[in-house]
Design an enzyme around this catalytic site. Structure first.
Site, PDB file in Angstrom:
ATOM      1  CG  ASP A   1      48.329  45.058  40.943  1.00  0.00           C
ATOM      2  OD1 ASP A   1      47.945  45.754  39.983  1.00  0.00           O
ATOM      3  OD2 ASP A   1      49.436  45.236  41.474  1.00  0.00           O
ATOM      4  CB  SER A   2      50.084  43.903  36.962  1.00  0.00           C
ATOM      5  OG  SER A   2      50.494  44.976  37.789  1.00  0.00           O
TER       6      SER A   2
ATOM      7  CE1 TYR B   1      49.265  41.970  33.943  1.00  0.00           C
ATOM      8  CE2 TYR B   1      47.116  42.886  34.475  1.00  0.00           C
ATOM      9  CZ  TYR B   1      47.965  41.807  34.393  1.00  0.00           C
ATOM     10  OH  TYR B   1      47.505  40.556  34.750  1.00  0.00           O
ATOM     11  N   GLY B   2      51.376  48.250  32.851  1.00  0.00           N
ATOM     12  CA  GLY B   2      51.241  49.672  32.554  1.00  0.00           C
ATOM     13  C   GLY B   2      51.810  50.162  31.234  1.00  0.00           C
TER      14      GLY B   2
ATOM     15  CB  CYS C   1      45.452  46.767  38.658  1.00  0.00           C
ATOM     16  SG  CYS C   1      46.607  47.176  37.335  1.00  0.00           S
TER      17      CYS C   1
ATOM     18  CB  THR D   1      47.258  49.521  34.576  1.00  0.00           C
ATOM     19  OG1 THR D   1      48.361  50.219  35.159  1.00  0.00           O
ATOM     20  CG2 THR D   1      47.469  49.355  33.091  1.00  0.00           C
TER      21      THR D   1
ATOM     22  CD  GLU E   1      56.771  44.951  41.547  1.00  0.00           C
ATOM     23  OE1 GLU E   1      57.348  43.849  41.529  1.00  0.00           O
ATOM     24  OE2 GLU E   1      55.532  45.074  41.602  1.00  0.00           O
TER      25      GLU E   1
ATOM     26  CB  CYS F   1      50.030  53.397  40.022  1.00  0.00           C
ATOM     27  SG  CYS F   1      50.989  51.878  40.097  1.00  0.00           S
ATOM     28  CB  THR F   2      47.467  49.649  43.613  1.00  0.00           C
ATOM     29  OG1 THR F   2      47.879  48.797  42.532  1.00  0.00           O
ATOM     30  CG2 THR F   2      46.004  49.967  43.470  1.00  0.00           C
ATOM     31  CG  HIS F   3      53.331  49.246  42.359  1.00  0.00           C
ATOM     32  ND1 HIS F   3      52.384  48.620  41.595  1.00  0.00           N
ATOM     33  CD2 HIS F   3      54.356  48.368  42.483  1.00  0.00           C
ATOM     34  CE1 HIS F   3      52.834  47.413  41.263  1.00  0.00           C
ATOM     35  NE2 HIS F   3      54.025  47.241  41.790  1.00  0.00           N
TER      36      HIS F   3
HETATM   37  N1  DGL Z   1      49.680  48.281  40.236  1.00  0.00           N
HETATM   38  C1  DGL Z   1      49.589  48.665  38.845  1.00  0.00           C
HETATM   39  C2  DGL Z   1      48.618  49.839  38.713  1.00  0.00           C
HETATM   40  O1  DGL Z   1      47.955  50.188  39.643  1.00  0.00           O
HETATM   41  C3  DGL Z   1      50.909  49.121  38.293  1.00  0.00           C
HETATM   42  C4  DGL Z   1      51.852  48.080  37.836  1.00  0.00           C
HETATM   43  C5  DGL Z   1      51.810  47.782  36.371  1.00  0.00           C
HETATM   44  O2  DGL Z   1      52.219  48.583  35.528  1.00  0.00           O
HETATM   45  O3  DGL Z   1      51.402  46.667  36.118  1.00  0.00           O
HETATM   46  O4  DGL Z   1      48.517  50.448  37.695  1.00  0.00           O
END
Ligand code: DGL
Length: 271
Positions: free
Chosen positions: A10-11, A42-43, A73, A75, A152, A186-188
């Protein structure tokens, strides 16, 4: 039987919500996790940059003898992963396929919501996957760029007033559109599922992309007799920024202490 590890990236930290699900459904698997914490998020980046980063992340994971890659991820999964997946001799999974399938199955009224990073929402990956499964579906999308930094920062509690205010701003249009299913794209986001559920109301089903993907991967590996026969696997973590910071924050995502090593690495950027 295949005892080789699964590579997950993931990012940053978000992919750990997927790792937790992988550990739950396949406790015997070894996992090598890469969090590109030096370049998160990354988003907000372009599709070209996201693809380049994904290639570098996969190249790092492939420096180990892994049996599969999971792009944990949203994204990356919605920005070119399928274009590059065929370049590798091992299966490369994203999180969007299983989530789209789960959403198409769960909806009763055909109105599906999707929240994610700007890049995920800009992409049409989910629309295409869902409409292929359920041509009558209507998809309502909303980019939620403030969610990742809030997560985060650890602002995930259901009593967090800032999170609640931001969530109401983002989610009210989706609630008003009458969606009965919402993909946490998004995995967050599983970490703020409580607040999302509180805003959306009890009748809206939330789809956790990591959970759906872990189950799909288990079925796929079982189908090709590629599960490990170990009783308990190990997880190794690699990051591209401070290993200490990662260890501290990661326990929040994994809902337990990070067991095993966290190492800082530099990715090959010429790929
Ligand atoms: N975990 C990333 C996702 O699922 C989000 C974080 C990012 O923007 O890098 O999109």
């Amino acid at each position: 039987m295949d005892a080789r590890p699964i590579g997950v990236f993931d990012s940053g930290l978000g992919g750990l919500t997927c790792v937790k699900r992988l550990m739950d459904v396949m406790p015997g698997e070894d996992i090598i996790y890469l969090g590109d914490t030096g370049r998160v998020p990354y988003g907000g980046r372009s599709r070209e940059t996201i693809i380049r980063y994904a290639r570098q992340d996969i190249a790092f994971l492939r420096s180990f003898d892994i049996k599969a890659v999971v792009a944990a991820c949203g994204t990356v999964s919605t920005n070119g992963l399928e274009e590059i997946a065929g370049d590798y001799p091992i299966p490369v999974f994203g999180v969007a396929d299983a989530a789209a399938r789960a959403a198409a199955k769960a909806t009763k009224n055909g109105r599906i919501g999707l929240i994610g990073t700007r890049a995920s929402i800009r992409s049409s990956a989910y629309d295409e996957k869902i409409l292929k499964l359920l041509p009558s579906a209507r998809i309502f999308k909303k980019a939620c760029p403030l969610f990742v930094p809030l997560v985060e920062e650890g602002r995930v509690g259901e009593d967090d007033r800032v999170l609640r205010l931001v969530a109401e701003g983002y989610l009210t249009p989706l609630r008003d559109a009458g969606v009965d299913t919402l993909i946490l794209g998004c995995t967050h986001y599983p970490l703020i599922a409580g607040t999302v559920a509180a805003v959306m109301g009890p009748d809206v089903r939330l789809i956790d992309t990591g959970a759906e993907t872990a189950e799909m991967l288990r079925r796929t590996l079982a189908g090709s007799d590629a599960l490990s026969d170990r009783a308990r696997g190990r997880c190794c973590y690699y990051v591209t920024d401070s290993a200490e910071d990662f260890g501290r924050a990661a326990s929040l995502f994994l809902d337990s202490h990070v067991e095993g090593d966290v190492r800082r690495v530099t990715l090959e950027e010429k790929i």
